[in-house]
Design a protein around this motif. Structure first.
Motif, PDB file in Angstrom:
ATOM      1  N   PRO A 145       0.861  -1.187  -0.054  1.00 27.38           N
ATOM      2  CA  PRO A 145      -0.072  -0.004   0.122  1.00 27.38           C
ATOM      3  C   PRO A 145       0.796   1.327   0.129  1.00 27.38           C
ATOM      4  N   VAL A 146       0.600   2.157  -0.814  1.00 29.63           N
ATOM      5  CA  VAL A 146       1.240   3.291  -1.053  1.00 29.63           C
ATOM      6  C   VAL A 146       0.842   4.425   0.155  1.00 29.63           C
ATOM      7  N   PRO A 147       1.765   4.713   1.118  1.00 26.62           N
ATOM      8  CA  PRO A 147       1.449   5.484   2.316  1.00 26.62           C
ATOM      9  C   PRO A 147       1.187   6.974   1.807  1.00 26.62           C
ATOM     10  N   HIS A 148       0.353   7.388   0.932  1.00 26.31           N
ATOM     11  CA  HIS A 148       0.222   8.741   0.511  1.00 26.31           C
ATOM     12  C   HIS A 148      -0.784   9.252   1.531  1.00 26.31           C
ATOM     13  N   GLY A 149      -0.255  10.496   1.866  1.00 26.47           N
ATOM     14  CA  GLY A 149      -1.200  10.880   3.249  1.00 26.47           C
ATOM     15  C   GLY A 149      -0.432  10.875   4.515  1.00 26.47           C
ATOM     16  N   LEU A 150       0.662  10.123   4.600  1.00 24.70           N
ATOM     17  CA  LEU A 150       1.238   9.918   5.821  1.00 24.70           C
ATOM     18  C   LEU A 150       1.664  11.059   6.362  1.00 24.70           C
ATOM     19  N   GLU A 151       2.178  12.186   5.634  1.00 23.45           N
ATOM     20  CA  GLU A 151       2.661  13.519   6.168  1.00 23.45           C
ATOM     21  C   GLU A 151       1.282  14.405   6.486  1.00 23.45           C
ATOM     22  N   THR A 152      -0.037  13.818   6.413  1.00 26.64           N
ATOM     23  CA  THR A 152      -0.895  14.754   7.003  1.00 26.64           C
ATOM     24  C   THR A 152      -1.571  14.065   8.266  1.00 26.64           C
ATOM     25  N   LEU A 153      -0.923  13.160   8.792  1.00 22.42           N
ATOM     26  CA  LEU A 153      -1.345  12.682  10.228  1.00 22.42           C
ATOM     27  C   LEU A 153      -0.926  13.407  11.322  1.00 22.42           C
ATOM     28  N   THR A 154      -1.681  13.658  12.144  1.00 22.75           N
ATOM     29  CA  THR A 154      -1.226  14.519  13.191  1.00 22.75           C
ATOM     30  C   THR A 154      -0.396  13.632  14.286  1.00 22.75           C
ATOM     31  N   GLU A 155       0.138  14.134  15.117  1.00 24.38           N
ATOM     32  CA  GLU A 155       1.007  13.239  15.971  1.00 24.38           C
ATOM     33  C   GLU A 155       0.369  12.489  16.696  1.00 24.38           C
ATOM     34  N   ARG A 156      -0.914  12.449  17.102  1.00 23.92           N
ATOM     35  CA  ARG A 156      -1.438  11.566  17.927  1.00 23.92           C
ATOM     36  C   ARG A 156      -2.025  10.406  17.001  1.00 23.92           C
ATOM     37  N   GLU A 157      -2.171  10.910  15.706  1.00 28.56           N
ATOM     38  CA  GLU A 157      -2.756   9.981  14.715  1.00 28.56           C
ATOM     39  C   GLU A 157      -1.615   9.008  14.260  1.00 28.56           C
ATOM     40  N   ARG A 158      -0.389   9.640  14.156  1.00 26.35           N
ATOM     41  CA  ARG A 158       0.903   8.660  13.989  1.00 26.35           C
ATOM     42  C   ARG A 158       1.199   7.913  15.187  1.00 26.35           C
ATOM     43  N   ASP A 196      -6.178   6.388   3.030  1.00 27.33           N
ATOM     44  CA  ASP A 196      -7.153   5.660   2.134  1.00 27.33           C
ATOM     45  C   ASP A 196      -6.906   4.316   2.025  1.00 27.33           C
ATOM     46  N   LEU A 197      -7.093   3.799   3.458  1.00 22.45           N
ATOM     47  CA  LEU A 197      -7.095   2.251   3.546  1.00 22.45           C
ATOM     48  C   LEU A 197      -8.360   1.656   3.947  1.00 22.45           C
ATOM     49  N   SER A 199      -8.636  -1.194   5.915  1.00 25.90           N
ATOM     50  CA  SER A 199      -8.607  -2.060   7.184  1.00 25.90           C
ATOM     51  C   SER A 199      -7.579  -1.892   8.119  1.00 25.90           C
ATOM     52  N   ARG A 200      -7.611  -1.941   9.293  1.00 25.69           N
ATOM     53  CA  ARG A 200      -6.581  -1.861  10.432  1.00 25.69           C
ATOM     54  C   ARG A 200      -5.343  -2.674   9.962  1.00 25.69           C
ATOM     55  N   VAL A 201      -5.623  -3.857   9.222  1.00 29.62           N
ATOM     56  CA  VAL A 201      -4.278  -4.842   8.797  1.00 29.62           C
ATOM     57  C   VAL A 201      -3.375  -3.937   7.862  1.00 29.62           C
ATOM     58  N   GLN A 202      -4.067  -3.356   6.852  1.00 29.26           N
ATOM     59  CA  GLN A 202      -3.334  -2.498   5.879  1.00 29.26           C
ATOM     60  C   GLN A 202      -2.592  -1.387   6.850  1.00 29.26           C
ATOM     61  N   ALA A 203      -3.245  -0.820   7.770  1.00 29.35           N
ATOM     62  CA  ALA A 203      -2.556   0.376   8.250  1.00 29.35           C
ATOM     63  C   ALA A 203      -1.252  -0.245   9.349  1.00 29.35           C
ATOM     64  N   ALA A 204      -1.613  -1.610   9.882  1.00 21.01           N
ATOM     65  CA  ALA A 204      -0.579  -2.174  10.496  1.00 21.01           C
ATOM     66  C   ALA A 204       0.722  -2.490   9.472  1.00 21.01           C
ATOM     67  N   ILE A 205       0.483  -2.850   8.461  1.00 21.77           N
ATOM     68  CA  ILE A 205       1.599  -3.114   7.368  1.00 21.77           C
ATOM     69  C   ILE A 205       2.180  -1.783   6.977  1.00 21.77           C
ATOM     70  N   ILE A 206       1.466  -0.776   6.690  1.00 13.45           N
ATOM     71  CA  ILE A 206       1.966   0.454   6.746  1.00 13.45           C
ATOM     72  C   ILE A 206       3.205   1.114   7.800  1.00 13.45           C
ATOM     73  N   ALA A 207       2.200   0.989   8.948  1.00 13.22           N
ATOM     74  CA  ALA A 207       3.295   1.341  10.040  1.00 13.22           C
ATOM     75  C   ALA A 207       4.637   0.735  10.243  1.00 13.22           C
ATOM     76  N   GLN A 208       4.508  -0.560  10.044  1.00 10.48           N
ATOM     77  CA  GLN A 208       5.639  -1.406   9.938  1.00 10.48           C
ATOM     78  C   GLN A 208       6.845  -1.083   9.054  1.00 10.48           C
ATOM     79  N   GLU A 209       6.285  -1.119   7.800  1.00  8.55           N
ATOM     80  CA  GLU A 209       7.017  -0.688   6.725  1.00  8.55           C
ATOM     81  C   GLU A 209       7.773   0.610   7.017  1.00  8.55           C
ATOM     82  N   ASN A 210       7.135   1.547   7.703  1.00 10.01           N
ATOM     83  CA  ASN A 210       7.761   3.031   7.620  1.00 10.01           C
ATOM     84  C   ASN A 210       8.397   3.200   9.177  1.00 10.01           C
ATOM     85  N   GLY A 211       8.338   1.966   9.778  1.00 11.39           N
ATOM     86  CA  GLY A 211       9.294   2.260  10.957  1.00 11.39           C
ATOM     87  C   GLY A 211       8.601   3.127  12.109  1.00 11.39           C
ATOM     88  N   LEU A 212       7.113   3.167  11.962  1.00 12.05           N
ATOM     89  CA  LEU A 212       6.321   3.736  12.934  1.00 12.05           C
ATOM     90  C   LEU A 212       5.730   2.769  14.237  1.00 12.05           C
TER      91      LEU A 212
END
Length: 221
Positions: A145-158, A196-197, A199-212
């Protein structure tokens, strides 16, 4: 509240075994069984289960096609059962928005907990599946999943995204971040919308891929 479940698997013994485990669990009731994806969709339309426990490799209509149909029609959440090997079916189910992935060797308590968590709107990933997904995506074999929009997350959302990457439940995230579960659900919804995801599973993958998924979040309190 009782969680209703539809079990879809082409092997009768496996299907019956899963149904027996779930029917004997407090707060869970199996409302139907299906031997292939087409039957699963038909039964889901009639029974409207909270969760469909979906095998991926079945004759005729396979699990990924059925998952896509179930989610497109809003018939139920889908918890996918997979073998140890990552394959295109798991990738497809992830893209379709399946709420979780478990190995068929899962122990009964873990299965029951996963069904309840998926019914509550949470995501579930078997650790072995998570590692294989990440490895496959890193090697370019999966539809990352392409993490477009990652930069728009607030600190709490990250922070919430990092907790999702660490596999924490809503209750664990609430405890970790000192906020209410309702607030957690709101943040999760916003994260999924911004990235633009589905499920939470997709979000978990993006978090791990981006070191979050920070190391200090990996062990829930």
């Amino acid at each position: 509240m009782t969680v209703t479940v539809l079990v879809a698997d082409d092997h009768t013994a496996i299907r019956d075994g899963l149904a027996m485990i779930l029917d004997n669990a407090e707060g869970v009731r199996v409302v139907g069984q299906a031997a292939d994806g087409a039957a699963a969709v038909r039964q889901a339309r009639a029974l409207r289960p909270d969760v469909t426990l979906m095998d991926v490799r079945m004759p005729g209509t396979d699990g990924i096609t059925a998952t896509r149909q179930l989610l497109a029609e809003g018939l139920s959440e889908v918890l996918v059962l997979t073998t140890f090997d990552l394959d295109e079916y798991v990738d497809g189910a992830l893209q379709a928005g399946a709420a979780g992935f478990l190995l068929k060797s899962v122990e009964a308590p873990r299965l029951i907990d996963a069904v309840k968590r998926v019914a509550a709107g949470e995501g579930v990933l078997a650790p072995e599946v998570t590692r294989r997904l990440i490895t496959a995506y890193a090697a370019g074999r999966g539809p990352t999943p392409v993490p477009h929009g990652l930069e728009t997350l607030t600190e709490r959302e990250r922070e919430v995204l990092g907790c999702l990457g660490a596999g924490l439940s809503n209750a664990q995230i609430a405890t970790r971040l000192y906020i209410g579960e309702t607030t957690v659900k709101t943040h999760v919804s916003r994260v999924l919308t911004k990235l633009d995801l589905r499920s939470r599973v997709q979000a978990a993958i993006i978090a791990q891929e981006n070191g979050l998924a920070a190391a200090d979040l990996r062990e829930p309190p």
